[in-house]
Design an enzyme around this catalytic site. Sequence first.
Site, PDB file in Angstrom:
ATOM      1  N   TYR A 173       0.836  -1.219   0.000  1.00 51.23           N
ATOM      2  CA  TYR A 173       0.000   0.000   0.000  1.00 51.23           C
ATOM      3  C   TYR A 173       0.870   1.269   0.000  1.00 51.23           C
ATOM      4  O   TYR A 173       0.497   2.290  -0.558  1.00 51.23           O
ATOM      5  CB  TYR A 173      -0.944  -0.031   1.207  1.00 51.23           C
ATOM      6  CG  TYR A 173      -2.264   0.683   0.993  1.00 51.23           C
ATOM      7  CD1 TYR A 173      -3.023   0.498  -0.160  1.00 51.23           C
ATOM      8  CD2 TYR A 173      -2.768   1.542   1.969  1.00 51.23           C
ATOM      9  CE1 TYR A 173      -4.238   1.133  -0.337  1.00 51.23           C
ATOM     10  CE2 TYR A 173      -3.981   2.184   1.800  1.00 51.23           C
ATOM     11  CZ  TYR A 173      -4.714   1.973   0.647  1.00 51.23           C
ATOM     12  OH  TYR A 173      -5.911   2.615   0.479  1.00 51.23           O
TER      13      TYR A 173
ATOM     14  N   LYS B 264      -3.548   7.878   3.150  1.00 46.21           N
ATOM     15  CA  LYS B 264      -4.725   7.556   3.969  1.00 46.21           C
ATOM     16  C   LYS B 264      -4.534   8.071   5.405  1.00 46.21           C
ATOM     17  O   LYS B 264      -5.504   8.474   6.050  1.00 46.21           O
ATOM     18  CB  LYS B 264      -4.999   6.046   3.968  1.00 46.21           C
ATOM     19  CG  LYS B 264      -5.650   5.539   2.680  1.00 46.21           C
ATOM     20  CD  LYS B 264      -7.008   6.185   2.416  1.00 46.21           C
ATOM     21  CE  LYS B 264      -7.782   5.466   1.311  1.00 46.21           C
ATOM     22  NZ  LYS B 264      -8.929   6.258   0.818  1.00 46.21           N
TER      23      LYS B 264
HETATM   24  N1  LIG Z   1     -11.537  -1.365  -2.479  1.00 43.62           N
HETATM   25  C1  LIG Z   1     -10.944  -1.447  -1.297  1.00 43.62           C
HETATM   26  O1  LIG Z   1     -10.371  -2.473  -0.919  1.00 43.62           O
HETATM   27  C2  LIG Z   1     -11.009  -0.274  -0.359  1.00 43.62           C
HETATM   28  C3  LIG Z   1     -10.796  -0.475   1.008  1.00 43.62           C
HETATM   29  C4  LIG Z   1     -10.826   0.620   1.868  1.00 43.62           C
HETATM   30  C5  LIG Z   1     -11.086   1.889   1.349  1.00 43.62           C
HETATM   31  N2  LIG Z   1     -11.277   2.051   0.000  1.00 43.62           N
HETATM   32  C6  LIG Z   1     -11.526   3.400  -0.502  1.00 43.62           C
HETATM   33  O2  LIG Z   1     -12.818   3.473  -1.060  1.00 43.62           O
HETATM   34  C7  LIG Z   1     -12.846   4.584  -1.949  1.00 43.62           C
HETATM   35  C8  LIG Z   1     -13.542   4.176  -3.240  1.00 43.62           C
HETATM   36  O3  LIG Z   1     -12.740   3.274  -3.964  1.00 43.62           O
HETATM   37  P1  LIG Z   1     -13.298   1.911  -4.607  1.00 43.62           P
HETATM   38  O4  LIG Z   1     -12.552   0.811  -3.964  1.00 43.62           O
HETATM   39  O5  LIG Z   1     -14.789   1.892  -4.602  1.00 43.62           O
HETATM   40  O6  LIG Z   1     -12.731   1.995  -6.106  1.00 43.62           O
HETATM   41  P2  LIG Z   1     -13.302   2.630  -7.461  1.00 43.62           P
HETATM   42  O7  LIG Z   1     -12.179   2.541  -8.430  1.00 43.62           O
HETATM   43  O8  LIG Z   1     -14.581   1.990  -7.832  1.00 43.62           O
HETATM   44  O9  LIG Z   1     -13.568   4.147  -7.053  1.00 43.62           O
HETATM   45  C9  LIG Z   1     -12.549   5.128  -6.999  1.00 43.62           C
HETATM   46  C10 LIG Z   1     -13.156   6.381  -7.565  1.00 43.62           C
HETATM   47  O10 LIG Z   1     -12.267   7.503  -7.420  1.00 43.62           O
HETATM   48  C11 LIG Z   1     -12.527   8.334  -8.528  1.00 43.62           C
HETATM   49  N3  LIG Z   1     -11.459   9.320  -8.698  1.00 43.62           N
HETATM   50  C12 LIG Z   1     -10.129   9.099  -8.861  1.00 43.62           C
HETATM   51  N4  LIG Z   1      -9.485  10.278  -9.016  1.00 43.62           N
HETATM   52  C13 LIG Z   1     -10.440  11.257  -8.963  1.00 43.62           C
HETATM   53  C14 LIG Z   1     -10.423  12.669  -9.064  1.00 43.62           C
HETATM   54  N5  LIG Z   1      -9.278  13.346  -9.277  1.00 43.62           N
HETATM   55  N6  LIG Z   1     -11.599  13.351  -8.956  1.00 43.62           N
HETATM   56  C15 LIG Z   1     -12.759  12.701  -8.748  1.00 43.62           C
HETATM   57  N7  LIG Z   1     -12.853  11.357  -8.644  1.00 43.62           N
HETATM   58  C16 LIG Z   1     -11.703  10.650  -8.738  1.00 43.62           C
HETATM   59  C17 LIG Z   1     -12.620   7.353  -9.689  1.00 43.62           C
HETATM   60  O11 LIG Z   1     -13.240   7.932 -10.815  1.00 43.62           O
HETATM   61  C18 LIG Z   1     -13.476   6.263  -9.061  1.00 43.62           C
HETATM   62  O12 LIG Z   1     -14.851   6.525  -9.275  1.00 43.62           O
HETATM   63  C19 LIG Z   1     -11.402   5.064  -2.101  1.00 43.62           C
HETATM   64  O13 LIG Z   1     -11.166   6.160  -1.232  1.00 43.62           O
HETATM   65  C20 LIG Z   1     -10.622   3.857  -1.621  1.00 43.62           C
HETATM   66  O14 LIG Z   1      -9.328   4.187  -1.158  1.00 43.62           O
HETATM   67  C21 LIG Z   1     -11.267   1.004  -0.848  1.00 43.62           C
END
Ligand SMILES: NC(=O)c1ccc[n+]([C@@H]2O[C@H](COP(=O)([O-])OP(=O)(O)OC[C@H]3O[C@@H](n4cnc5c(N)ncnc54)[C@H](O)[C@@H]3O)[C@@H](O)[C@H]2O)c1
Length: 252
Positions: free
Chosen positions: A151, A158
């Site tokens: 990560y 984060k």
């Molecule tokens: N998937 C996991 O394992 C996990 C675990 C914990 C937290 N998260 C967090 O959840 C959140 C959503 O991610 P996800 O896993 O649903 O993936 P995802 O790829 O579906 O969503 C990420 C989103 O961020 C958007 N994005 C990126 N850069 C951007 C910008 N400059 N302006 C506006 N939008 C932007 C993308 O278009 C996308 O819609 C993130 O913050 C991620 O770190 C994910």
Amino acid sequence: MLLEGKKLLITGVLMDSSIAFHVAKLAQEQGAEVVLTSFGRTMKITSTIAKRLPTTPPVVELDVTDTEHLDTLATRLGEHVDHLDGVLHSIGFAPQGAFNFLEGTFEDVSTAMHASAYSLKSLAVAALPLMTPGSAVVGLTFDAKFAWPVYDWMGVAKAAFESTNRYLARDLGPKGVRCNLVAAGPIRTTAAKSIPGFQTFEDSWDERAPLGWDVNDAVPAAKACAALLSDWFPATTGEIVHVDGGVHAMGI
Ligand SMILES: NC(=O)c1ccc[n+]([C@@H]2O[C@H](COP(=O)([O-])OP(=O)(O)OC[C@H]3O[C@@H](n4cnc5c(N)ncnc54)[C@H](O)[C@@H]3O)[C@@H](O)[C@H]2O)c1
């Protein structure tokens, strides 16, 4: 219904695997009116995926690192909603170089910080003119207390994101706006799949979680987001709710 009559801005719907997609779906099922955001080339994809929701919501353009998009957000949202009761930050981005801790350049790191940490403040401030007392900002983190495999600088981003949530809670509390995060376990989304070696998390999480863990199920994290967006956490702010099957509380 949990979110009856609420007007919510939901960022981060890319695919129907996106955590934000599940939040939007639950929110609509629970009586909320939803507006989505997307940007650039992904606008088209988000608009297509939005049709899979119970009601097709409008999609407003927002690159959270674009000052002009941020400055005009409230006015552009005004075409769809007269106020907001909640905002979901579901955005994360880091260049591939950021996933190598010792080699990552500051350019990689600053891009990750801008899109993934500072953006919580940017989004909240941009939406603030439409937010009323009692409204909520909710974001998604990956527990930043630990150094994880692969990560790397995203983990550092984060940590900054979690700190940003606490400062936002301090500054928006007097306006009656709550700011909270959900620390989700690993979920197989586009963002997760772009992390080299994400498999490392997938393999061990289910074994370590007292409740078990399904990397293909975003619903538990989405439910926690919906709950934090609702009126059922009226005195909670600056908080991080773990939705990880219990891994955060285990030694091994
Ligand atoms: N998937 C996991 O394992 C996990 C675990 C914990 C937290 N998260 C967090 O959840 C959140 C959503 O991610 P996800 O896993 O649903 O993936 P995802 O790829 O579906 O969503 C990420 C989103 O961020 C958007 N994005 C990126 N850069 C951007 C910008 N400059 N302006 C506006 N939008 C932007 C993308 O278009 C996308 O819609 C993130 O913050 C991620 O770190 C994910």
